[in-house]
Design an enzyme around this catalytic site. Structure first.
Site, PDB file in Angstrom:
ATOM      1  N   GLU A  49      73.321  25.016  23.378  1.00  7.01           N
ATOM      2  CA  GLU A  49      71.951  24.634  23.718  1.00  7.01           C
ATOM      3  C   GLU A  49      70.912  25.460  22.974  1.00  7.01           C
ATOM      4  OE1 GLU A  49      74.361  25.074  25.879  1.00  7.01           O
ATOM      5  OE2 GLU A  49      74.517  23.271  27.134  1.00  7.01           O
ATOM      6  N   PHE A 111      76.123  24.905  42.888  1.00  5.28           N
ATOM      7  CA  PHE A 111      76.858  25.018  41.626  1.00  5.28           C
ATOM      8  C   PHE A 111      75.923  24.738  40.444  1.00  5.28           C
ATOM      9  CE2 PHE A 111      79.507  22.926  38.300  1.00  5.28           C
ATOM     10  CZ  PHE A 111      80.175  24.087  37.891  1.00  5.28           C
ATOM     11  N   GLN A 112      75.898  25.636  39.508  1.00  8.54           N
ATOM     12  CA  GLN A 112      75.058  25.541  38.299  1.00  8.54           C
ATOM     13  C   GLN A 112      73.568  25.430  38.623  1.00  8.54           C
ATOM     14  OE1 GLN A 112      76.878  22.548  35.711  1.00  8.54           O
ATOM     15  NE2 GLN A 112      78.089  24.198  34.787  1.00  8.54           N
ATOM     16  N   LYS A 161      68.574  16.254  39.945  1.00  5.27           N
ATOM     17  CA  LYS A 161      69.562  15.212  39.668  1.00  5.27           C
ATOM     18  C   LYS A 161      69.301  13.938  40.471  1.00  5.27           C
ATOM     19  CE  LYS A 161      74.525  14.457  39.541  1.00  5.27           C
ATOM     20  NZ  LYS A 161      75.841  15.064  39.353  1.00  5.27           N
ATOM     21  N   MET A 471      68.932  44.741   7.715  1.00  2.72           N
ATOM     22  CA  MET A 471      67.586  45.246   7.982  1.00  2.72           C
ATOM     23  C   MET A 471      67.646  46.499   8.857  1.00  2.72           C
ATOM     24  SD  MET A 471      64.490  45.051   7.330  1.00  2.72           S
ATOM     25  CE  MET A 471      63.741  43.498   6.849  1.00  2.72           C
TER      26      MET A 471
HETATM   27  C1  LIG Z   1      69.180  37.713  18.065  1.00  4.11           C
HETATM   28  C2  LIG Z   1      68.815  38.983  17.412  1.00  4.11           C
HETATM   29  N1  LIG Z   1      69.521  40.105  17.644  1.00  4.11           N
HETATM   30  C3  LIG Z   1      69.201  41.246  17.034  1.00  4.11           C
HETATM   31  C4  LIG Z   1      68.147  41.316  16.176  1.00  4.11           C
HETATM   32  C5  LIG Z   1      67.778  42.636  15.504  1.00  4.11           C
HETATM   33  N2  LIG Z   1      67.971  42.519  14.040  1.00  4.11           N
HETATM   34  C6  LIG Z   1      66.942  42.269  13.211  1.00  4.11           C
HETATM   35  S1  LIG Z   1      67.426  42.113  11.622  1.00  4.11           S
HETATM   36  C7  LIG Z   1      69.013  42.436  12.023  1.00  4.11           C
HETATM   37  C8  LIG Z   1      70.080  42.462  10.979  1.00  4.11           C
HETATM   38  C9  LIG Z   1      70.349  41.116  10.422  1.00  4.11           C
HETATM   39  O1  LIG Z   1      71.550  41.159   9.700  1.00  4.11           O
HETATM   40  P1  LIG Z   1      71.931  39.974   8.774  1.00  4.11           P
HETATM   41  O2  LIG Z   1      71.811  38.688   9.494  1.00  4.11           O
HETATM   42  O3  LIG Z   1      73.232  40.252   8.131  1.00  4.11           O
HETATM   43  O4  LIG Z   1      70.759  39.976   7.708  1.00  4.11           O
HETATM   44  P2  LIG Z   1      70.394  41.094   6.615  1.00  4.11           P
HETATM   45  O5  LIG Z   1      69.325  41.946   7.201  1.00  4.11           O
HETATM   46  O6  LIG Z   1      71.636  41.839   6.316  1.00  4.11           O
HETATM   47  O7  LIG Z   1      69.895  40.285   5.476  1.00  4.11           O
HETATM   48  C10 LIG Z   1      69.154  42.667  13.392  1.00  4.11           C
HETATM   49  C11 LIG Z   1      70.423  42.983  14.072  1.00  4.11           C
HETATM   50  C12 LIG Z   1      67.415  40.124  15.974  1.00  4.11           C
HETATM   51  N3  LIG Z   1      66.345  40.074  15.170  1.00  4.11           N
HETATM   52  N4  LIG Z   1      67.785  38.980  16.573  1.00  4.11           N
END
Ligand SMILES: Cc1ncc(C[n+]2csc(CCOP(=O)(O)OP(=O)(O)O)c2C)c(N)n1
Ligand SMILES: [Mg+2]
Lengths: 563, 170
Positions: A49, A111-112, A161, A471
């Site tokens: 979802e 439920f749910q 529902k 990042m």
């Molecule tokens: C759902 C979610 N969880 C955690 C983060 C924190 N976060 C921001 S950038 C990042 C790293 C992203 O890694 P990747 O997808 O491999 O991209 P890269 O930066 O290596 O290009 C994280 C964990 C986020 N933005 N979104």
């Protein structure tokens, strides 16, 4: 007309012009799905979802129409939450329809059962719980009206529902009844005159174009304003594509990873004209030092944004669709050569540091992004994920196409890109849609590859695979003693995963193979996934360190031999 | 930080209170009191909110409240000639020897004794918060067993133009 509640939902959607809905079925929406085949709505079965909500959001961002997603009660509804929050932060018009347990058992932990209107209160523009079928038509009408009018946003309609099963006399209302919901309608001519005066007397004005320009379909007006006044423009991440980045007066994205010359322009400007931007902290850095030399004109459709983050000298509350044409007729042409010449110098200096111009055999992501741009001539819709890859895309793909970049700016949701691209591709079947993602984020909604195949969508996927949550690793390298805690990331063989779903997969390790792979993707009729094994510890530059003003940037060092 | 008094009118629908109180929490507004009940119009509730903050924060509170779809009007009455009232019920320790003293105090404050028990009295006072506070202060030495305050309710005095956020008379 006798209808069941379920029929009334679909009929109302059809009346609102909806032809596509993204969802997953379940016990509390089984009546809805039972009625669905009788209506001219293409239902896209997603694999999660969250994907349904992002797809509806991507559809909305690409087309400007309201995106619709459907989920069952309980876990189906809670799985929508990240997607709705993403749409809310970025003002994207989405209507989410969820099933709720039957009215007699609401409140009994049936439920749910989950209180999804309570849960989504802070992440929807408005929401409804429908416990009486007679209310359903008006609620549907209002949901769409609220989602698309004013500052757009997601609206959730939770339908019990038994309400879906109940029969009643269906009649779709012509009007909404919303005494507390009013759109900006004040006379702004006095403000616009004042704005024109401020603009004419400014020596170093700068426009900050935000998402509001795109949402208000005011791109043409912005271009006319810019050319008439010779005022340069920086954009926010979501303001990208508000003005073609090929335009000489467009300085591209500003902010934490903005171009150095864009950030220097922000710092040196004596007038900032913010158009549909909410002064997010990723743009401004610490607000007390932001635009220190500048007066601020803030145009926004949402009065709440005025003085929220940055204090304004002049506020104009209205839709840019209406405001910009009026502003254009209020301001005179003016030459800004001196200011533009200064910016040009900054720009030339930046060009010398640009890694893409440097001789390297390494597979750097910046080069990949630039080559995707070259190969597609920019005539595609880019849907980017979150992290370093998102910033490289924003920096190295040159966006000129309208609504040509869809990205999660406000919430920064990893996993956004693939499902959002599915929505965009369904909304614009004639366009080529590209996903760019990191190896981390792509794994967060990788299951939607099955949806790509089931729907026969020709989405092109480029993974910037650096083996890290890149990042975060960059922050650890620069600000946390290089301690890579929780960031090294083992991924699958993405090409093989793609193949398992029935999608051609390519793995690229050499710079020399990049162009051929991109070309193959462009020319293949169906979907293609390319796993680019990029340099692992490449960083995003420039970078404004957290807490520092935007003009204090960590720059890529000048290559030896130059200047 | 200044105290501001806001009046908000809202549709009387399920969940509306939740929307308002949720807004205060998530925007980190410092709310001192909040009182709600029916207004003169059927289907419309009236809320009086006392909020702490400077002008800029209060401007935000007003606009954020106004943005809620079910909120029909918001005004800041802080700088206008208004009547502010609060009601308190105070159950105070009162053995037989102390009763007359307490009853005397009560009448000075134009408060009323509304319940008499074997060892305590319940006093009702309505007035500006300052008067309510003074009475509570004077009753404290006897030992307050229970205290219920409604929070401020406010109304602009007649004969004033109104400063409705949307120019609506109410
Ligand atoms: C759902 C979610 N969880 C955690 C983060 C924190 N976060 C921001 S950038 C990042 C790293 C992203 O890694 P990747 O997808 O491999 O991209 P890269 O930066 O290596 O290009 C994280 C964990 C986020 N933005 N979104
Ligand atoms: Mg990565």
């Amino acid at each position: 007309m006798k209808r069941t509640g379920a029929q009334a939902v679909w009929e109302s959607l059809v009346r609102e012009g909806v032809d596509t809905a993204f969802g997953i079925s379940g016990g509390a929406v089984i009546h809805l799905y039972h009625a669905l085949p009788d209506y001219p709505i293409h239902h896209v079965l997603m694999r999660h979802e969250q994907g349904a909500a992002h797809a509806a959001d991507g559809y909305a961002r690409a087309t400007g129409k309201v995106g619709v997603c459907v989920a069952t009660s309980g876990p189906g509804a809670t799985n929508l939450v990240t997607g709705l929050a993403t749409a809310y932060m970025d003002s994207s018009p989405v209507v989410a329809i969820t099933g709720q347990v039957a009215t007699p058992v609401i409140g009994t932990d049936a439920f749910q059962e989950v209180d999804i209107t309570g849960i989504t209160l802070p992440i929807t523009k408005h929401n409804y719980l429908v416990t009486d079928v007679e209310e359903l038509p008006l609620v549907m009408k209002e949901a769409f009206y609220i989602a698309r009018s004013g500052r757009p946003g997601p609206v959730l309609v939770d339908i019990a529902k038994d309400v879906q099963a109940a029969e009643f006399d269906y009649d779709y209302p012509d009007e909404v009844r919303l005494p507390g919901y009013r759109l900006p309608a004040g006379d702004i001519s006095a403000q616009l005159e004042a704005a024109a005066e401020m603009i004419e007397s400014a020596e170093r004005p700068l426009i900050v174009a935000g998402h509001g320009v795109v949402l208000g379909a005011a791109e043409d007006s912005l271009l006319r304003l810019v050319e008439q006044t010779q005022i340069p423009v920086v954009t926010t991440l979501l303001g990208i594509s508000a003005i073609p980045e090929t335009h000489p007066l467009c300085l591209g994205m500003a902010g934490m990873h903005g171009e150095a010359y864009a950030n220097l322009a922000l710092a040196e400007a004596d007038l900032l004209i913010a158009l549909g931007s909410r002064f997010d902290d990723r743009l401004t850095g610490p607000v007390d030092g932001f635009g220190a030399q500048a007066k601020v004109i803030h145009v926004d459709i949402d009065t709440v944004e005025i003085n929220k983050n940055v204090l304004t000298d002049l506020a104009v509350v209205g839709d840019l669709r209406d405001v910009l044409p009026q502003l254009i007729s209020a301001v005179d042409e003016r030459n800004r050569d001196e200011w533009l010449a200064r910016i040009r110098l900054w720009r030339e200096e930046s060009a010398q540091r640009d890694i893409v111009g440097q001789e390297t055999d390494e597979l750097v992501p910046q080069f990949v992004m630039r080559q995707i741009w070259h190969a597609t001539r920019g005539e595609v819709i880019m849907v980017s994920d979150v992290g370093q890859n998102q910033m490289w895309e924003a920096q190295y793909f040159v966006h000129h196409r309208r609504r040509g970049l869809l990205s999660s700016g406000g919430l920064g949701t990893m996993g956004f890109a693939l499902p959002a691209a599915i929505g965009a591709q369904l909304g614009l079947p004639e366009q080529q849609v590209w996903v760019t993602a990191g190896d981390g984020g792509f794994q967060m909604n990788i299951q939607e590859l099955a949806t790509v195949v089931q729907e026969k969508l020709p989405v092109k996927i480029a993974i910037m695979n650096n083996g890290y949550l890149g990042m975060v690793r960059q922050w650890q390298q620069l600000f946390f003693e290089g301690r890579y805690s929780g960031t090294p990331l083992l991924g699958p063989d993405f090409a093989k995963v793609a193949e398992a779903y029935g999608i051609p997969g390519i793995t690229i390790r050499e710079k020399a193979q990049v162009d051929a792979a991109i070309l193959q993707a462009v020319e293949t009729e169906g979907p293609v996934l390319i796993d680019f094994r990029i340099v692992q510890e490449e960083n995003v530059y420039p970078m404004v360190a957290p807490g520092r003003p935007v003009n204090e940037m960590i720059r890529r060092p000048m290559p030896t031999g130059k200047r | 930080m200044e105290k501001h008094t806001l009046i908000a009118l809202m549709e009387d629908k399920p969940g509306v209170l939740n929307r308002v109180s949720g807004l205060f929490r998530r925007r980190n507004y410092n709310i001192e009191s909040l009182s709600v009940g029916h207004s003169e119009t059927g289907g419309i509730s009236r809320m009086t909110i006392v909020v702490n903050g400077d002008e800029r924060i209060v401007e935000q509170v007003v606009k954020q409240l106004d943005k809620l779809v079910n909120v029909t009007d918001v005004i800041d009455v802080s700088h206008r000639d208004s009547v502010f009232r609060e009601l308190a019920l105070i159950k105070v320790n009162a053995g037989p020897g102390k009763r007359s003293e307490i009853i005397e105090l009560t009448s000075v404050f134009r408060a009323r004794v509304v319940d008499v028990g074997a060892t305590s009295l319940t006093v009702e006072i309505t007035g500006p918060e300052s008067r309510v506070n003074s009475l509570i202060g004077l009753l404290e030495p006897y030992g307050i067993e229970e205290l219920a305050r409604t929070g401020r309710v406010a109304m602009v005095r007649s004969g004033n133009g109104n400063g409705s956020s949307r120019g609506i008379d109410f």
